[in-house]
Design an enzyme around this catalytic site. Structure first.
Site, PDB file in Angstrom:
ATOM      1  N   LYS A 101       0.839  -1.211   0.000  1.00 35.50           N
ATOM      2  CA  LYS A 101       0.000   0.000   0.000  1.00 35.50           C
ATOM      3  C   LYS A 101       0.870   1.255   0.000  1.00 35.50           C
ATOM      4  O   LYS A 101       0.675   2.157  -0.829  1.00 35.50           O
ATOM      5  CB  LYS A 101      -0.896   0.000   1.233  1.00 35.50           C
ATOM      6  CG  LYS A 101      -1.579   1.334   1.533  1.00 35.50           C
ATOM      7  CD  LYS A 101      -2.476   1.282   2.749  1.00 35.50           C
ATOM      8  CE  LYS A 101      -1.779   1.614   4.014  1.00 35.50           C
ATOM      9  NZ  LYS A 101      -1.540   3.042   4.254  1.00 35.50           N
ATOM     10  N   ASN A 102       1.838   1.298   0.887  1.00 39.76           N
ATOM     11  CA  ASN A 102       2.590   2.552   1.077  1.00 39.76           C
ATOM     12  C   ASN A 102       3.625   2.781  -0.007  1.00 39.76           C
ATOM     13  O   ASN A 102       4.215   3.858  -0.075  1.00 39.76           O
ATOM     14  CB  ASN A 102       3.225   2.580   2.475  1.00 39.76           C
ATOM     15  CG  ASN A 102       2.166   2.712   3.548  1.00 39.76           C
ATOM     16  OD1 ASN A 102       0.993   2.997   3.255  1.00 39.76           O
ATOM     17  ND2 ASN A 102       2.542   2.464   4.785  1.00 39.76           N
TER      18      ASN A 102
ATOM     19  N   CYS B 236      -5.526   7.714   9.219  1.00 38.27           N
ATOM     20  CA  CYS B 236      -5.632   7.059  10.532  1.00 38.27           C
ATOM     21  C   CYS B 236      -5.549   8.090  11.665  1.00 38.27           C
ATOM     22  O   CYS B 236      -4.782   9.029  11.609  1.00 38.27           O
ATOM     23  CB  CYS B 236      -4.487   6.068  10.703  1.00 38.27           C
ATOM     24  SG  CYS B 236      -4.741   4.579   9.761  1.00 38.27           S
TER      25      CYS B 236
ATOM     26  N   ARG C 276      -0.485  14.435  13.145  1.00 41.59           N
ATOM     27  CA  ARG C 276      -0.100  14.308  11.721  1.00 41.59           C
ATOM     28  C   ARG C 276      -0.121  15.646  10.977  1.00 41.59           C
ATOM     29  O   ARG C 276      -0.823  15.832   9.994  1.00 41.59           O
ATOM     30  CB  ARG C 276      -0.980  13.271  11.035  1.00 41.59           C
ATOM     31  CG  ARG C 276      -0.990  11.964  11.785  1.00 41.59           C
ATOM     32  CD  ARG C 276      -1.530  10.821  11.020  1.00 41.59           C
ATOM     33  NE  ARG C 276      -0.557  10.306  10.058  1.00 41.59           N
ATOM     34  CZ  ARG C 276      -0.855   9.286   9.237  1.00 41.59           C
ATOM     35  NH1 ARG C 276      -2.051   8.775   9.226  1.00 41.59           N
ATOM     36  NH2 ARG C 276       0.071   8.831   8.399  1.00 41.59           N
TER      37      ARG C 276
ATOM     38  N   ILE D 255       1.354  18.753   8.544  1.00 40.90           N
ATOM     39  CA  ILE D 255       2.022  18.713   7.223  1.00 40.90           C
ATOM     40  C   ILE D 255       2.975  19.904   7.066  1.00 40.90           C
ATOM     41  O   ILE D 255       3.318  20.298   5.949  1.00 40.90           O
ATOM     42  CB  ILE D 255       0.987  18.692   6.069  1.00 40.90           C
ATOM     43  CG1 ILE D 255       0.053  19.915   6.152  1.00 40.90           C
ATOM     44  CG2 ILE D 255       0.224  17.387   6.046  1.00 40.90           C
ATOM     45  CD1 ILE D 255      -0.836  20.071   4.919  1.00 40.90           C
ATOM     46  N   ASP D 256       3.415  20.447   8.197  1.00 41.03           N
ATOM     47  CA  ASP D 256       4.291  21.623   8.138  1.00 41.03           C
ATOM     48  C   ASP D 256       5.575  21.365   7.350  1.00 41.03           C
ATOM     49  O   ASP D 256       6.024  22.225   6.576  1.00 41.03           O
ATOM     50  CB  ASP D 256       4.616  22.108   9.549  1.00 41.03           C
ATOM     51  CG  ASP D 256       5.242  21.012  10.411  1.00 41.03           C
ATOM     52  OD1 ASP D 256       4.798  19.847  10.309  1.00 41.03           O
ATOM     53  OD2 ASP D 256       6.196  21.298  11.139  1.00 41.03           O
TER      54      ASP D 256
ATOM     55  N   ASP E  65       4.445   0.932  12.067  1.00 41.99           N
ATOM     56  CA  ASP E  65       3.271   0.213  11.552  1.00 41.99           C
ATOM     57  C   ASP E  65       3.184  -1.212  12.085  1.00 41.99           C
ATOM     58  O   ASP E  65       2.125  -1.822  12.021  1.00 41.99           O
ATOM     59  CB  ASP E  65       3.289   0.181  10.020  1.00 41.99           C
ATOM     60  CG  ASP E  65       3.070   1.558   9.431  1.00 41.99           C
ATOM     61  OD1 ASP E  65       3.264   1.733   8.232  1.00 41.99           O
ATOM     62  OD2 ASP E  65       2.729   2.483  10.203  1.00 41.99           O
TER      63      ASP E  65
ATOM     64  N   ARG F  28      -8.716  -0.740   4.403  1.00 47.05           N
ATOM     65  CA  ARG F  28      -7.919   0.304   3.734  1.00 47.05           C
ATOM     66  C   ARG F  28      -6.571  -0.254   3.278  1.00 47.05           C
ATOM     67  O   ARG F  28      -6.004   0.189   2.288  1.00 47.05           O
ATOM     68  CB  ARG F  28      -7.684   1.479   4.695  1.00 47.05           C
ATOM     69  CG  ARG F  28      -8.898   2.336   4.959  1.00 47.05           C
ATOM     70  CD  ARG F  28      -8.515   3.582   5.714  1.00 47.05           C
ATOM     71  NE  ARG F  28      -7.353   4.193   5.077  1.00 47.05           N
ATOM     72  CZ  ARG F  28      -6.425   4.885   5.758  1.00 47.05           C
ATOM     73  NH1 ARG F  28      -6.526   5.026   7.056  1.00 47.05           N
ATOM     74  NH2 ARG F  28      -5.404   5.426   5.133  1.00 47.05           N
TER      75      ARG F  28
HETATM   76  C1  EPZ Z   1       3.861   7.172   6.244  1.00 51.68           C
HETATM   77  O1  EPZ Z   1       3.062   8.148   6.901  1.00 51.68           O
HETATM   78  C2  EPZ Z   1       2.997   5.927   6.147  1.00 51.68           C
HETATM   79  N1  EPZ Z   1       1.814   6.197   5.357  1.00 51.68           N
HETATM   80  C3  EPZ Z   1       2.579   5.476   7.549  1.00 51.68           C
HETATM   81  O2  EPZ Z   1       1.841   4.263   7.417  1.00 51.68           O
HETATM   82  C4  EPZ Z   1       3.833   5.195   8.361  1.00 51.68           C
HETATM   83  O3  EPZ Z   1       3.467   4.847   9.675  1.00 51.68           O
HETATM   84  C5  EPZ Z   1       4.725   6.447   8.376  1.00 51.68           C
HETATM   85  O4  EPZ Z   1       5.024   6.864   7.033  1.00 51.68           O
HETATM   86  C6  EPZ Z   1       6.033   6.209   9.108  1.00 51.68           C
HETATM   87  O5  EPZ Z   1       6.720   5.162   8.514  1.00 51.68           O
HETATM   88  C7  EPZ Z   1       1.892   6.129   4.000  1.00 51.68           C
HETATM   89  O6  EPZ Z   1       2.941   5.901   3.444  1.00 51.68           O
HETATM   90  C8  EPZ Z   1       0.625   6.359   3.246  1.00 51.68           C
HETATM   91  P1  EPZ Z   1       5.762  10.689   8.406  1.00 51.68           P
HETATM   92  P2  EPZ Z   1       3.536   9.703   6.936  1.00 51.68           P
HETATM   93  O7  EPZ Z   1       5.558  11.920   7.602  1.00 51.68           O
HETATM   94  O8  EPZ Z   1       4.181  10.057   5.660  1.00 51.68           O
HETATM   95  C9  EPZ Z   1       5.573  13.963  11.836  1.00 51.68           C
HETATM   96  C10 EPZ Z   1      -0.002   2.820   7.693  1.00 51.68           C
HETATM   97  O9  EPZ Z   1      -0.464   2.270   8.706  1.00 51.68           O
HETATM   98  N2  EPZ Z   1       5.412  14.945  10.752  1.00 51.68           N
HETATM   99  O10 EPZ Z   1       7.074   9.979   8.336  1.00 51.68           O
HETATM  100  O11 EPZ Z   1       2.397  10.505   7.402  1.00 51.68           O
HETATM  101  C11 EPZ Z   1       4.324  13.141  12.032  1.00 51.68           C
HETATM  102  O12 EPZ Z   1       3.408  13.829  12.860  1.00 51.68           O
HETATM  103  C12 EPZ Z   1       0.430   4.276   7.752  1.00 51.68           C
HETATM  104  O13 EPZ Z   1       0.161   2.258   6.581  1.00 51.68           O
HETATM  105  C13 EPZ Z   1       5.402  16.311  11.061  1.00 51.68           C
HETATM  106  O14 EPZ Z   1       5.535  16.693  12.217  1.00 51.68           O
HETATM  107  O15 EPZ Z   1       4.640   9.626   8.095  1.00 51.68           O
HETATM  108  C14 EPZ Z   1       4.831  11.890  12.694  1.00 51.68           C
HETATM  109  O16 EPZ Z   1       4.997  12.128  14.079  1.00 51.68           O
HETATM  110  C15 EPZ Z   1       0.167   4.905   9.103  1.00 51.68           C
HETATM  111  N3  EPZ Z   1       5.224  17.213  10.055  1.00 51.68           N
HETATM  112  C16 EPZ Z   1       6.210  11.709  12.062  1.00 51.68           C
HETATM  113  O17 EPZ Z   1       6.555  12.980  11.487  1.00 51.68           O
HETATM  114  C17 EPZ Z   1       5.070  16.811   8.747  1.00 51.68           C
HETATM  115  O18 EPZ Z   1       4.942  17.685   7.862  1.00 51.68           O
HETATM  116  C18 EPZ Z   1       6.225  10.644  10.967  1.00 51.68           C
HETATM  117  O19 EPZ Z   1       5.415  11.064   9.929  1.00 51.68           O
HETATM  118  C19 EPZ Z   1       5.083  15.422   8.456  1.00 51.68           C
HETATM  119  C20 EPZ Z   1       5.259  14.510   9.471  1.00 51.68           C
END
Ligand code: EPZ
Length: 415
Positions: free
Chosen positions: A22-23, A116, A121, A123-124, A305, A397
């Site tokens: 998926k990812n 989820c 989460r 997006i900054d 995950d 999902r």
């Molecule tokens: C991806 O999410 C995956 N989703 C997640 O899988 C996975 O858990 C995660 O990476 C970590 O490996 C997909 O690929 C669709 P991150 P993502 O940006 O991109 C913080 C599943 O179950 N952050 O690495 O959202 C955030 O809050 C899903 O398949 C910011 O602060 O993960 C978190 O604490 C769940 N600002 C940390 O970074 C930002 O702009 C990790 O987030 C972006 C992230």
């Protein structure tokens, strides 16, 4: 009411090919927008998030055919239409369209993504990075409007190796003028696979899978075919089910070098684990050893995950285990549902103490998110009696057919 039912106490035995990732497929689907022509993806999982991404891409003009795990995307005509709010709210990966549409069209409009409920989460990092590349982004905390006369390369040092932000920057940088360098980039396998796909499409990228990725933008792109690799988290989930229920399984269609931390954890739990490059075997006598501390970390650390599925296994441990969740602040809630099955789990801050029990018992529980829902199925497979998992849409999902797959291994599970 829709629920996933599991009759526990049946060991899992046999061989199973694991679905596509998926990812991995979601950012590659967004990347197809960059090329003014056709992209063909194979081994695509038939899961809700893929259908949601299809709906989003069709809304911006991509023509799509999806049959029998093969996805053909024609992005000859793409327009900067509004991305449908109901899709954005369902799925975090919708944010990938920001980088892709800015790269292709120089403009994009979307909203803060859903997905989820495992943490705030934000997006900054995504927005800061795209601004550094010349995008003008107006964001009122709900709607996001972005435009860029011409994206330009930049040196971007991420404060956290965000997977999604790294992916968004990659998509924009492929179309930007000049060189972009991402420092402290995410190193997850999904990044490596996205880079391999983009390179096959014609992009010039160096450093995939390392903490520093360099992209030289604006190389000519071409029609591309790509096979999506097996899903390392779905594979880990099924190994966890075999550990909890007992049995002897062999999973194929995966790339085990992406799973080292997970396979090592199961071995330390007392399971007999072996693997070659494309298959993993796990044998469990249901004597689970406790783990003194498992901390989730960015890759190559133990993946967040897999935290909930591992918690479900350790609930059967012969002693006290500790799990520390360092990525998503809301991701230990699975313990609340496992307690309804008799698990002894205490959560304080980012840590969970799991005092293993010989037996758990079937109960009515609720899937709070995708991986927590799957973890409940893991626990239920080893429990005494019937478990009913409400709100199983979360599971759909990311798992194409968890019922079909676990039944193929001898489990008693049905929708
Ligand atoms: C991806 O999410 C995956 N989703 C997640 O899988 C996975 O858990 C995660 O990476 C970590 O490996 C997909 O690929 C669709 P991150 P993502 O940006 O991109 C913080 C599943 O179950 N952050 O690495 O959202 C955030 O809050 C899903 O398949 C910011 O602060 O993960 C978190 O604490 C769940 N600002 C940390 O970074 C930002 O702009 C990790 O987030 C972006 C992230």
């Amino acid at each position: 009411m829709d629920s996933l039912k599991v009759q526990g106490g049946y060991p899992l035995r046999g061989e199973l090919k694991v679905q596509g990732s998926k990812n991995t497929v979601l950012p590659i689907m967004a990347a197809a927008v960059l090329y003014k022509g056709v992209t063909v993806l194979t081994n695509v999982p038939m899961i809700q998030d893929v259908y949601c991404m299809i709906h989003i891409l069709e809304a911006v003009g991509v023509r799509i055919i999806f049959t029998d795990h093969c996805l053909a995307l024609d992005a000859s005509e793409v327009r900067a239409a509004e991305i449908p709010l109901e899709d954005v709210k369902k799925m975090r990966s919708s944010i990938m369209l920001l980088g892709a549409l800015l790269g292709r069209l120089g403009e994009a409009a979307t909203s803060y993504p859903g997905g989820c409920s495992i943490g705030s989460r934000p997006i900054d990092i995504h927005l800061e990075s795209l601004r550094a590349m010349g995008a003008e982004i107006r964001d009122d905390g709900s709607r996001i409007r972005a435009c860029a006369g011409k994206l330009h390369g930049a040196r971007i040092a991420l404060r956290f190796p965000s997977v999604g932000a790294t992916e968004n920057i990659l998509l924009a940088a492929v179309m930007a003028e000049g060189v972009t360098v991402i420092e402290n980039a995410a190193r997850e396998p999904e990044i490596t696979e996205l880079c391999l796909f983009l390179q096959k499409m014609g992009a010039r990228i160096a450093g995939a899978g390392t903490g520093t990725i360099r992209i030289r933008g604006q190389s000519p792109l071409r029609e591309t075919g790509y096979q999506i690799p097996g899903d390392r988290i779905v594979a880990g989930t099924y190994l966890a089910a075999a550990a909890a229920a007992g049995g002897d399984v062999r999973l194929t269609g995966i790339y085990t070098p992406y799973m080292t931390a997970v396979l090592d954890a199961f071995r330390r739990c007392g399971c007999q684990v072996s693997w070659d490059r494309e298959a993993a075997c796990l044998r469990s006598e249901r004597r689970i050893q406790p783990l003194s501390l498992v901390s989730t970390r960015p890759y190559p650390g133990f993946p967040t995950d897999m935290q909930s599925p591992l918690m479900a296994v350790l609930a059967y441990g012969d002693g006290v285990s500790v799990i520390e969740e360092n990525i998503f602040e809301g991701r230990l809630d699975c313990g609340i549902q496992l307690r309804r099955m008799g698990a002894d789990i205490r959560v304080e801050g980012s840590r969970a103490w799991i005092s293993g029990k010989k037996e758990l018992y079937g109960a009515c529980v609720e899937a709070g998110d995708l991986r927590a829902g799957a973890a409940l199925a893991v626990a239920a497979a080893g429990a005494q009696g019937m478990t009913s998992i409400a709100d199983p849409g979360h599971i759909r999902r990311g798992y194409e057919a968890i019922d079909r797959d676990l039944r193929m291994l001898g489990g008693k599970i049905w929708w």
